[in-house]
Design an enzyme around this catalytic site. Structure first.
Site, PDB file in Angstrom:
ATOM      1  N   CYS A 330       0.834  -1.200   0.000  1.00  0.00           N
ATOM      2  CA  CYS A 330       0.000   0.000   0.000  1.00  0.00           C
ATOM      3  C   CYS A 330       0.873   1.255   0.000  1.00  0.00           C
ATOM      4  CB  CYS A 330      -0.982  -0.029   1.166  1.00  0.00           C
ATOM      5  SG  CYS A 330      -2.385   1.100   0.949  1.00  0.00           S
ATOM      6  N   HIS A 445      -3.616  -5.473   1.297  1.00  0.00           N
ATOM      7  CA  HIS A 445      -3.434  -5.776   2.719  1.00  0.00           C
ATOM      8  C   HIS A 445      -3.848  -7.220   2.983  1.00  0.00           C
ATOM      9  CE1 HIS A 445      -2.549  -1.694   3.928  1.00  0.00           C
ATOM     10  NE2 HIS A 445      -3.605  -1.258   3.278  1.00  0.00           N
TER      11      HIS A 445
END
Length: 515
Positions: A330, A445
């Site tokens: 991310c 994630h």
């Protein structure tokens, strides 16, 4: 039996989340339909529900302990700090903007209808609601507009257990001081006191408990020992960053960014005996790792500049140029690219060059991608080539959009699940992420939660170091967490007076509060 019970604490990190999670598990084991609730949560560890909505990780942990699917109603307000004075405000799982602390406090009471609607939605479906407070109920400068501690307890008419952290010292002063700063009607709601994180012989503590009950006129519901279980935590107060385990055959350094988010992504690697995971904040701690992970951040530009200023960026670049494995997730993925631009000031207005290790450029915009995904690694090159085709599940939470330059390979391919809040059609497959040499990055994630992902990652490190990776034992992450919740329930049963707690839930605020 129907009702509610609320866990408040004398301070942040007094153990409210874990105690609430333990009670959820005990109630579930005893046959009750139970759900967690926290009206307002401030945390950078968040989660995406099946509906594509965002919520705090602590309530996800508690929902898992209760054996139910997490939904945004369990955490109707989530605050994600972007700097020292402002936060992104998320209502019912969707972002409504970034507010300063002063602006948010002006609007707090406007959010009460959202809180009550969420609570009533759960109350209609479940027998018992286990509510978690935030910080301390005795913050006298905030009590007037409180919607998360005694203010919430009054709104939903919940009885309260007050927990204090003896490991930090001064637990009797914590508990008595908190009680003294409450109004009489608030004190009447406290039905029991909990001493948390106790080390030693409880019999030595007994005289203090007697004096505590004598002065507070409230019974001690139990003494919870200091313990370590591998349970998801929600914020930077976690002890995970400071923990030092035994040395493994492979060394993984995780950059502990000032605004690190979703560090639970690393948790599956920490459970593997073959690997040592270290969280580092300076070049002096860098050492000679086998892999470096750059995790997510709530302020990507500012955290990148922090690494640039303290020398960690140059260490990572040097490590990568020597063939070292670098993996960005991310915000970490964005930092590894060529450039990050935030023209609208979503997090930190401006444009900065990235580390230049991946051929991607990122531009921040107002739309926040929030979706659960299921996919696989594409054809992998370099050290992680054996991950090719490995399947995973995870979720995306990010504001930026990254475009790739050149002909370097994408990292992953996935489809978005039903309910995605991303502008894409559910079920539509797309490629994402990037790889160049031994540098890899993507937005997913939870990418190491799947046994194959964690095993493939660690196997590559062991083979590089000349070890036989064939004997690696990877835990089933979901089954492992279930074991942890059962162990937590055992501790709660042994430590707390569950008969008294059941009476409190059943009788509510009709239960006498004083001895």
């Amino acid at each position: 039996m129907t009702g509610s019970i609320m866990i408040q604490g004398t301070m942040s990190n007094a153990g409210k989340s874990v105690i609430a999670g333990g009670l959820c598990r005990v109630l579930r084991q005893d046959g009750y339909r139970v759900a967690p609730f926290k009206s307002q949560n401030m945390a950078l560890n968040s989660f995406i529900t099946k509906e594509g909505l965002e919520m705090g990780r602590a309530q996800v942990m508690q929902a898992e302990a209760a054996g139910i699917e997490p939904v945004a109603a369990m955490n109707p307000i989530l605050l994600k700090p972007t700097n020292d004075t402002g936060s992104q405000v998320i209502i019912n799982g969707s972002p409504v903007g970034v507010m300063s602390a002063a602006e948010y406090y002006r609007h707090k009471k406007d959010y009460i209808p959202y809180i009550m609607d969420a609570y009533q939605e759960l109350a209609r479906k479940y027998d018992v609601i286990v509510i978690e407070g935030a910080g301390s109920p005795a913050e006298i400068n905030l009590k007037q507009d409180d919607i998360v501690n005694m203010g919430l307890a009054e709104l939903v008419d919940a009885p309260v257990l007050l927990a204090g952290d003896i490991d930090r010292g001064g637990v009797f002063a914590q508990l008595i001081g908190t009680i003294m700063l409450l109004e009489e009607k608030e004190r009447q709601r406290i039905k029991g006191l909990i001493i948390n994180k106790f080390r030693g012989d409880v019999s030595i503590l007994k005289p203090g408990l007697d004096m505590l009950e004598e002065r507070a006129h409230i019974p001690v519901t139990g003494v919870v020992p200091y313990f370590y279980l591998d349970i998801d935590e929600e914020d930077s107060l976690t002890e995970r960053f400071h923990r030092r385990g035994t040395a493994g055959l492979a060394d993984v350094a995780v950059i502990r960014l000032p605004r690190i988010s979703n560090f639970t992504d690393i948790a599956p690697l920490e459970t593997m005996e073959e690997v040592s995971v270290r969280y580092i904040t300076s070049p002096a701690e860098f050492g000679e790792p086998d892999a470096v992970i750059v995790p997510g951040s709530k302020n990507t530009i500012r955290d990148l500049l922090w690494m640039r200023q303290n020398g960690l960026e140059s260490q990572i670049r040097k490590f990568a140029s020597g063939g070292g494995l670098v993996f960005g997730i991310c915000g970490g993925y964005q930092m590894l690219g060529l450039e990050i631009s935030d023209p609208e000031g979503v997090e930190q207005q401006g444009t900065v060059r990235g580390m230049g290790l991946l051929p991607v450029r990122t531009v921040f915009g107002a739309e926040k991608r929030r979706t659960r995904v299921r996919g696989k690694f594409l054809e992998m090159k370099g050290i992680l080539r054996e991950l090719s085709g490995t399947e995973f599940e995870g979720y995306e939470i990010h504001m930026g959009k990254s475009s790739q330059e050149g002909t370097e390979s994408r990292l992953v391919e996935f489809s978005e699940e039903t309910g995605a809040k991303s502008g894409a059609r559910a079920g539509e497959s797309r490629a994402d992420g990037a790889q160049k040499g031994n540098v890899y990055g993507c937005y997913i994630h939870g990418i190491f939660d799947a046994p194959g992902s964690a095993k493939g990652f660690v196997s590559a490190l062991l083979k590089k170091n000349g070890y036989d990776a064939g004997q690696i034992q990877v835990r089933d992450w979901k089954a492992y967490k279930e074991e942890q919740y059962d162990k937590l329930a055992d501790i709660i049963r042994e430590s707390l007076d569950m008969e008294q707690i059941y009476q409190i839930i059943e009788k509510g605020n009709d239960m006498p509060c004083s001895l």
